[in-house]
Motif scaffolding. Structure first.
Motif, PDB file in Angstrom:
ATOM      1  N   LEU A 512       0.824  -1.203   0.000  1.00  0.00           N
ATOM      2  CA  LEU A 512       0.000   0.000   0.000  1.00  0.00           C
ATOM      3  C   LEU A 512       0.860   1.255   0.000  1.00  0.00           C
ATOM      4  O   LEU A 512       0.650   2.189  -0.788  1.00  0.00           O
ATOM      5  N   TRP A 513       1.877   1.291   0.866  1.00  0.00           N
ATOM      6  CA  TRP A 513       2.712   2.485   0.950  1.00  0.00           C
ATOM      7  C   TRP A 513       3.656   2.608  -0.241  1.00  0.00           C
ATOM      8  O   TRP A 513       4.035   3.717  -0.621  1.00  0.00           O
ATOM      9  N   ASP A 514       4.039   1.490  -0.828  1.00  0.00           N
ATOM     10  CA  ASP A 514       4.827   1.593  -2.065  1.00  0.00           C
ATOM     11  C   ASP A 514       4.027   2.302  -3.151  1.00  0.00           C
ATOM     12  O   ASP A 514       4.556   3.136  -3.900  1.00  0.00           O
ATOM     13  N   LEU A 515       2.721   2.004  -3.236  1.00  0.00           N
ATOM     14  CA  LEU A 515       1.874   2.671  -4.233  1.00  0.00           C
ATOM     15  C   LEU A 515       1.582   4.113  -3.839  1.00  0.00           C
ATOM     16  O   LEU A 515       1.404   4.973  -4.703  1.00  0.00           O
ATOM     17  N   VAL A 516       1.534   4.400  -2.533  1.00  0.00           N
ATOM     18  CA  VAL A 516       1.346   5.784  -2.093  1.00  0.00           C
ATOM     19  C   VAL A 516       2.537   6.635  -2.496  1.00  0.00           C
ATOM     20  O   VAL A 516       2.398   7.734  -3.048  1.00  0.00           O
ATOM     21  N   GLY A 519       2.653   7.717  -5.970  1.00  0.00           N
ATOM     22  CA  GLY A 519       1.658   8.680  -6.407  1.00  0.00           C
ATOM     23  C   GLY A 519       0.404   8.072  -6.975  1.00  0.00           C
ATOM     24  O   GLY A 519      -0.365   8.773  -7.641  1.00  0.00           O
ATOM     25  N   MET A 520       0.151   6.792  -6.704  1.00  0.00           N
ATOM     26  CA  MET A 520      -1.027   6.129  -7.254  1.00  0.00           C
ATOM     27  C   MET A 520      -2.190   6.061  -6.274  1.00  0.00           C
ATOM     28  O   MET A 520      -3.349   6.050  -6.692  1.00  0.00           O
ATOM     29  N   LEU A 521      -1.897   5.974  -4.977  1.00  0.00           N
ATOM     30  CA  LEU A 521      -2.932   5.885  -3.962  1.00  0.00           C
ATOM     31  C   LEU A 521      -2.797   7.047  -2.988  1.00  0.00           C
ATOM     32  O   LEU A 521      -1.704   7.596  -2.804  1.00  0.00           O
ATOM     33  N   SER A 522      -3.909   7.377  -2.355  1.00  0.00           N
ATOM     34  CA  SER A 522      -3.906   8.421  -1.337  1.00  0.00           C
ATOM     35  C   SER A 522      -4.998   8.105  -0.337  1.00  0.00           C
ATOM     36  O   SER A 522      -5.722   7.102  -0.460  1.00  0.00           O
ATOM     37  N   ASN A 523      -5.131   8.971   0.675  1.00  0.00           N
ATOM     38  CA  ASN A 523      -6.094   8.776   1.741  1.00  0.00           C
ATOM     39  C   ASN A 523      -6.814  10.098   1.974  1.00  0.00           C
ATOM     40  O   ASN A 523      -6.237  11.169   1.774  1.00  0.00           O
ATOM     41  N   ASP A 524      -8.073  10.015   2.387  1.00  0.00           N
ATOM     42  CA  ASP A 524      -8.825  11.237   2.625  1.00  0.00           C
ATOM     43  C   ASP A 524      -8.599  11.800   4.025  1.00  0.00           C
ATOM     44  O   ASP A 524      -9.332  12.697   4.460  1.00  0.00           O
ATOM     45  N   GLN A 532       2.233   6.518   9.811  1.00  0.00           N
ATOM     46  CA  GLN A 532       3.385   5.942   9.121  1.00  0.00           C
ATOM     47  C   GLN A 532       4.684   6.597   9.581  1.00  0.00           C
ATOM     48  O   GLN A 532       5.703   5.931   9.744  1.00  0.00           O
ATOM     49  N   GLN A 533       4.645   7.905   9.813  1.00  0.00           N
ATOM     50  CA  GLN A 533       5.845   8.580  10.290  1.00  0.00           C
ATOM     51  C   GLN A 533       6.193   8.160  11.713  1.00  0.00           C
ATOM     52  O   GLN A 533       7.363   8.131  12.087  1.00  0.00           O
ATOM     53  N   GLY A 534       5.181   7.788  12.497  1.00  0.00           N
ATOM     54  CA  GLY A 534       5.446   7.381  13.871  1.00  0.00           C
ATOM     55  C   GLY A 534       5.741   5.915  14.030  1.00  0.00           C
ATOM     56  O   GLY A 534       5.990   5.453  15.150  1.00  0.00           O
ATOM     57  N   ALA A 535       5.718   5.143  12.930  1.00  0.00           N
ATOM     58  CA  ALA A 535       6.009   3.710  13.023  1.00  0.00           C
ATOM     59  C   ALA A 535       7.468   3.483  13.384  1.00  0.00           C
ATOM     60  O   ALA A 535       8.356   4.249  13.027  1.00  0.00           O
ATOM     61  N   LYS A 536       7.758   2.436  14.115  1.00  0.00           N
ATOM     62  CA  LYS A 536       9.116   2.159  14.572  1.00  0.00           C
ATOM     63  C   LYS A 536       9.983   1.585  13.469  1.00  0.00           C
ATOM     64  O   LYS A 536      11.191   1.747  13.469  1.00  0.00           O
ATOM     65  N   GLN A 537       9.394   0.883  12.557  1.00  0.00           N
ATOM     66  CA  GLN A 537      10.186   0.305  11.489  1.00  0.00           C
ATOM     67  C   GLN A 537       9.366   0.301  10.221  1.00  0.00           C
ATOM     68  O   GLN A 537       8.154   0.286  10.255  1.00  0.00           O
ATOM     69  N   HIS A 538      10.072   0.314   9.133  1.00  0.00           N
ATOM     70  CA  HIS A 538       9.427   0.396   7.824  1.00  0.00           C
ATOM     71  C   HIS A 538       9.515  -0.960   7.154  1.00  0.00           C
ATOM     72  O   HIS A 538      10.583  -1.569   7.102  1.00  0.00           O
TER      73      HIS A 538
END
Length: 650
Positions: A512-516, A519-524, A532-538
């Motif tokens: 999902l985040w690879d597509l975000v 530039g293909m997916l987004s969220n309202d 995602q920025q607060g996640a401990k690991q990617h």
């Protein structure tokens, strides 16, 4: 609140009609005053003060309705005299005592330069100012009931523009218009520039229709060939006629007009539609002469058209009443009253302004460095010029100015937006994205769960949204996600996991985040981005396999979900690919760059990575310069000669 609403129930864009050109505001107000109830009432008062409305009996007051009728009769007579003192005094009183036109011009100038801003507010009931307008609206019909229904027609008012300018204390346009600008516009409207040179017989036919009858020398001056004229004559599309000014080539569409205006008989063989009488032949000839020439006198146009000066003067007065021509003093060093087409005069004023600004010495680069933060409203220093204030509406204006700009997601709410909007609250941005007014998009991943993110108003998605980055060798989960969101589907994170039970939650989130970031997916909502920025690991990109379970292993009753599935309230959706034509996208990009930088240079375009580079934007900006919307010059030292800017920024 319902006043002025459109038929479909939506309110009209009032701000677009109110923010007019400051240089054109006075003319528009003057034209609107003619025929208004305000002008009629003020004219009656001026006439009464001048003792031109005598009482029949000195010991009794004259009824108001009789005063209005007598004033209307006097106005009907005075309208035929441009220098009538009462007409001039009434106009001065309307423009200065009732309407503060100098204050309006100053206000519009401040709005254009960004020193003041407009905020749209919708109230439940009219304000005190609006109530006074509504109350005065009833009085606008008082003067319409005095005349019989068959005689209710607007009076052909005319006023001497030179005397009115002296009365209002205005500077003559002779002091403002540049001779080179007049010569340039004259060549442009007369088809004497290199861009309008005649290329073939079809171009000559168009010139005869637009410019009117042309002599042999006129055709040669525009790059034409007399052989083309002979070809048009052989095909009966043009005729060589003997006119008062000499032998001329005439388009067949003008034959009936010349017959009715000048008495020139039709050549043999002309019949049908080309022989029908024109509605206003003299007005058509004079109006066309004004459109294809610069400032001219009545004698000049009369000699060129072969008409009497009195006939031309009467026609020009009639055209001035409808706003098609303007009377005044235009040519530097000239004398006496002159005439000019309204659109031609606007072109001359824009060209004169551009020439005057080219003469301004360029400023040092540090001036631009201090100007740009003020232009973008950064910090307290931006409040004076273009500070956006505080609130959701001001945040939307900031996003409009920064539309399409990409920056690290962690910096938007930490530094970029708080520096431009006082008291910034994350809920304001959530409101804009949740309501669908703004869409955020990804433009590449960064370390530590960060990534490049940009914002675009929804109405500008087709023109300003960057094209998505193609994914090399998409995985099965990525392909499944694209198929899932292919038909305008919007799903919560839980719904995405439930729709793809073959893959684990971590695998779905990674895809999902690879597509975000592509530039293909987004969220309202921004909650997913913040989480995602607060996640401990990617979770990096990996080979995706369907979920499998060992034989005999007991399955959990509750399906496995990632932390994002429980914490993110927003819905994921497929970002529509740009659908606008390349020309529209280039035009929108150029306008956005002008609004964002004030002065567009090669470096500013290169810094933003605009597709096609400065060459693509340069063509659009050059066309906008020809239309008088932007100016090209050497405004800042050391940044190249090709610099474009609006008048407010300069």
């Amino acid at each position: 609140p319902d006043l002025g609403d459109d038929i479909d129930g939506s309110a009209p864009d009032v701000i677009e009609h109110l923010l007019i050109d400051p240089d054109d505001a006075e003319r528009q107000v003057t034209d609107a005053v003619w025929g208004s109830a305000l002008f009629a009432a003020r004219f009656r008062e001026c006439s009464a003060r001048a003792l031109l409305l005598p009482r029949r009996r000195p010991d009794r007051r004259t009824p108001l309705w009789q005063q209005r009728q007598r004033a209307a009769q006097l106005l009907g007579v005075a309208s035929g005299h441009p220098t009538f003192p009462l007409v001039l005094e009434t106009m001065r009183e309307c423009l200065q005592d009732v309407f503060d036109v100098p204050g309006l011009r100053e206000l519009l100038t401040d709005l254009a330069s960004g020193k003041m801003r407009v905020v749209e507010v919708q109230t439940e009931r009219p304000s005190p100012f609006a109530r006074s307008l509504l109350f005065s609206y009833v009085g606008a019909f008082l003067y319409e009931g005095d005349a019989p229904l068959a005689e209710r027609r607007a009076a052909a008012l005319s006023v001497d523009a030179t005397l009115l300018a002296e009365l209002l204390g205005q500077a003559e346009l002779r002091e403002l218009l540049d001779p080179d600008a007049i010569a340039l516009v004259e060549r442009r409207v007369g088809w004497l520039t290199d861009e309008r040179r005649l290329r073939d017989a079809e171009a000559l036919a168009d010139a005869l229709r637009v410019l009117g009858p042309l002599a042999d020398d006129d055709i040669g001056a525009r790059g034409g060939d007399l052989v083309w004229a002979a070809d048009l004559a052989s095909s009966r599309r043009a005729v060589s006629l003997r006119m008062p000014a000499g032998q001329r080539w005439v388009a067949v569409e003008d034959l009936a007009r010349l017959r009715d205006a000048l008495g020139i008989p039709l050549p043999p063989g002309v019949s049908g539609a080309f022989a029908e009488s024109a509605i206003d032949p003299v007005g058509d000839l004079v109006s066309r002469y004004a459109r294809t020439h610069g400032p001219f006198t009545t004698a000049d146009s009369a000699a060129a058209l072969g008409l009497g000066p009195a006939v031309v003067a009467t026609t020009l007065d009639r055209l001035a009443t409808s706003g098609r021509v303007v009377a005044g003093a235009f040519r530097p060093g000239g004398s006496g009253p002159e005439w000019c087409d309204a659109d031609v005069l606007r072109q001359i004023r824009r060209a004169s302004l551009a020439i005057a600004q080219r003469a301004v010495e360029p400023v040092a680069a540090d001036r631009l460095a201090t100007f740009l933060p003020r232009w973008q409203g950064v910090g307290a220093q931006g409040v004076g010029l273009q500070g956006f204030g505080a609130g959701v509406d001001d945040l939307y204006r900031v996003i409009e100015q920064l539309a399409g700009v990409t920056a690290p997601a962690s910096e938007w709410e930490r530094a970029i937006l708080p520096a431009r909007v006082r008291g910034y609250q994350p809920t304001w941005l959530d409101e804009l994205t949740g309501s669908g007014d703004v869409v955020w998009f990804g433009a590449g991943a960064l370390p530590k769960n960060d990534g490049w993110v940009g914002f675009v108003p929804t109405e500008q998605i087709a023109t300003l949204l960057p094209s998505p980055t193609p994914v090399d060798a998409p995985t099965d989960a990525q392909t499944a996600l694209l198929d899932l969101f292919g038909d305008g589907v919007a799903l919560l994170t839980r719904g995405v996991h439930a729709a793809l039970p073959r893959y684990s939650a971590d695998v779905v989130d990674a895809a999902l985040w690879d597509l975000v970031w592509a530039g293909m997916l987004s969220n309202d909502a921004l909650a997913a981005l913040r989480a995602q920025q607060g996640a401990k690991q990617h979770v990096g990109r990996r080979t995706l396999r369907p979920r499998s379970h060992p034989t005999g292993q007991r399955l959990s009753r509750r399906p496995r979900r990632s932390a994002t599935a429980d914490a993110v309230p927003g819905r994921w959706f497929r970002v529509n690919e740009p659908a606008a034509e390349p020309t529209l996208r280039a035009h929108a990009t150029a306008e956005t760059l002008l609004g964002r930088h004030g002065v567009v240079t090669r470096g500013s375009v290169a810094a933003e990575g605009v597709p096609g580079g400065f060459a693509a934007v340069y063509r659009v900006l050059a066309a906008m310069e020809d239309a008088g919307r932007v100016q090209r010059g050497y405004f800042v030292e050391g940044l190249g000669a090709a610099q474009f800017s609006g008048s407010a920024a300069v």
